[in-house]
Enzyme design. Structure first.
Site, PDB file in Angstrom:
ATOM      1  N   SER A 177      43.324 -26.224 -37.554  1.00  0.00           N
ATOM      2  CA  SER A 177      43.792 -27.594 -37.318  1.00  0.00           C
ATOM      3  C   SER A 177      45.310 -27.669 -37.509  1.00  0.00           C
ATOM      4  O   SER A 177      46.061 -26.949 -36.860  1.00  0.00           O
ATOM      5  CB  SER A 177      43.043 -28.557 -38.246  1.00  0.00           C
ATOM      6  OG  SER A 177      43.294 -29.892 -37.887  1.00  0.00           O
ATOM      7  N   ASP A 221      37.507 -28.986 -33.815  1.00  0.00           N
ATOM      8  CA  ASP A 221      38.345 -28.681 -34.969  1.00  0.00           C
ATOM      9  C   ASP A 221      37.808 -27.479 -35.750  1.00  0.00           C
ATOM     10  O   ASP A 221      36.638 -27.439 -36.138  1.00  0.00           O
ATOM     11  CB  ASP A 221      38.407 -29.908 -35.874  1.00  0.00           C
ATOM     12  CG  ASP A 221      39.504 -29.794 -36.928  1.00  0.00           C
ATOM     13  OD1 ASP A 221      39.984 -28.676 -37.172  1.00  0.00           O
ATOM     14  OD2 ASP A 221      39.882 -30.835 -37.490  1.00  0.00           O
TER      15      ASP A 221
END
Length: 492
Positions: free
Chosen positions: A47, A166
């Site tokens: 991320s 993610d």
């Protein structure tokens, strides 16, 4: 004591808008111990940590990265709904920033050294990607690693034809368990470089996808601000804290190589504005003398500084300037009027009328951007709907019709007692033949005289026709049924 003799890795945790903490850490490592960044075997990230890892591997300006993060945070805080407003499109902003800041040969610099954590949508398994064929693939992998479902959109992006989301969902701190990995996290815990909350005595912690998070009010506040950014002043303080924590780690492990901060990479200014304009405005620092003048003016109070004055003593001048510009409040009559409490209350009151118009406009703009990827996304959505519908139908069929089975494929019941020993009493069945259970309905068995008792004197050698039994077997849904009848011996 951490040793660099056997090689080492770096791992940056995912943290949303708290990525400015990673920028402070990278700034300290770049200035005080650059060999840690340049000599690392691999740099992992998930991320926001992947974005910082890519910037470190590709030699991007940390000041530009910090300015981009602060600009996105200010964009998210612009409206009353914050990042939940339909006009806020983080994927579009992130893509533009990556194409602007990453060099053209970024994929060559990142291949083999940068490892991006991704979460595959089909099975929610973690995937580490370290090979990139072009800059577009690198940008797409970073977008997939930063895509938070629902928050960033409904349809997940794809990388090489596979849908990912993610990377922090499955592995927020890759390779954290290796002894030669330097872990960096903005949450207080057991990471090598992380905040130290001294105002708590609670040593309990929880591991969320390999990230150590201690139970404390400070971590609770950081978790709430990961997706909902705080004010730029708070983000600037987090950047300073990242620098201080990295400096403490270097001192504790005797890894310091430079006595004082070095000058960061220069900021890229628009070509339309001459460099002399920025020099006269104090926007760019070109020499050591100008750096000292800037520090002296801030410390003496001659230059307005919204942050803690200790920041200018640690951070590089260009990074200090970016934080100062981000934290400086806008001047002007319009901003002063909008900051009044009656005007802010009025903006909340008219929001039910303005929000539908803004939503329609933002949806129209997103549709225009979605046109190139619409066919592929529609096919993926059809496959997902078909698979979900099939799973729901099969589960409903099992629950509503539990006894419904195909005809002729019954199951045998469990029996607690041993069955009697059957022998073939039919003349047309040869004892040398082998028989299958599929022909049970044609078998005729005599259970009145077992074979091992046939020669005994207590039992008659010949059976009357009335005493002979016929066993027939039939398959039903409930199992095997045995029906006895006393037919005449002639029928056998």
């Amino acid at each position: 004591m951490f040793s660099l003799e056997r090689g080492w890795n770096l791992s940056f945790a995912g943290c949303g808008f708290l990525g400015v903490y990673h920028i402070g850490v990278s700034s300290c490592l770049q200035e005080r111990a650059p060999q840690i960044l340049t000599g690392a075997n691999k740099i992992y990230g998930a991320s926001a940590g992947a974005l910082n890892a890519a910037a470190s591997v590709c030699d991007c300006s940390l000041a530009q990265c910090c300015a981009a993060v602060l600009q996105v945070a200010k964009e998210a805080r612009k409206t009353n709904l914050g990042p939940l407003h339909p006009s806020f499109n983080p994927v579009k902003i992130l893509k533009k920033g990556l194409y602007r800041n990453l060099p053209e040969n970024a994929h060559k610099l990142a291949t083999g050294k940068l490892c991006i954590s991704l979460t595959r949508v089909s099975d929610c398994e973690n995937v580490l990607v370290s090979e990139f064929n072009s800059k577009e693939e690198l940008v797409q992998a970073l977008i997939c690693s930063s895509f938070v479902p629902i928050y960033c959109g409904i349809i997940p992006p794809s990388f090489r034809g596979v849908r990912y989301v993610d990377g922090g969902i499955s592995n927020n701190l890759p390779e954290y368990d290796l002894k030669n990995t330097i872990t960096v996290s903005p949450f207080s815990g057991e990471s090598d470089i992380c905040p130290r909350d001294t105002n708590t005595t609670n040593f309990h912690e929880v591991r969320l996808t390999n990230t150590s998070i201690r139970f404390s009010l400070g971590n609770l506040y950081r978790l709430t601000r990961a997706l909902f950014p705080p004010e730029p002043t708070v983000l600037g303080e987090m950047c300073q804290q990242g620098y201080n924590d990295a400096l403490r780690f270097l001192k504790d492990n005797n890894l310091l190589s430079l006595p004082s901060p070095a000058t960061d990479l220069p900021l890229a200014f628009p070509k339309s504005e001459p460099l002399s304009h920025h020099l006269t405005c104090g926007c760019c620092v070109k020499s050591k003398r100008e750096e000292e003048d800037l520090k002296r003016k801030v410390l003496e109070g001659k230059m307005p500084w919204p942050l803690d004055k200790r920041i200018v003593e640690r951070l590089p001048p260009t990074l200090c300037y970016v934080l100062q510009e981000a934290c400086r409040e806008k001047d002007g009559l319009y901003h002063q009027i909008c900051s009044f409490l009656p005007m802010r209350v009025a903006s909340y009151m008219v929001m039910p009328y303005t929000l539908p118009v803004e939503s329609v406009l933002s949806v129209a703009l997103r549709l225009v951007d979605w046109f190139p990827d619409m066919p592929e996304d529609m096919r993926w959505m059809q496959e997902q709907v078909r698979s979900v519908a099939g799973a729901v139908y099969s589960q409903a069929k099992k629950r509503l019709f539990p006894s419904l089975r195909s005809r002729g494929h019954g199951t045998l019941r469990k029996c607690l007692s041993l069955p009697p020993q059957f022998h073939h009493a039919s003349s047309y069945l040869s004892p040398n033949n082998y028989f299958s259970c599929m022909d049970l309905d044609g078998w005729v068995c005599d259970i009145s005289s077992p074979s091992h008792l046939r020669d005994s004197s207590d039992f008659p050698t010949e059976l009357d026709s009335d005493a002979q039994s016929k066993c027939t077997f039939s398959f039903e849904d409930s199992g095997v049924d045995v029906n006895f009848s006393t037919d005449s011996a002639s029928e056998l």
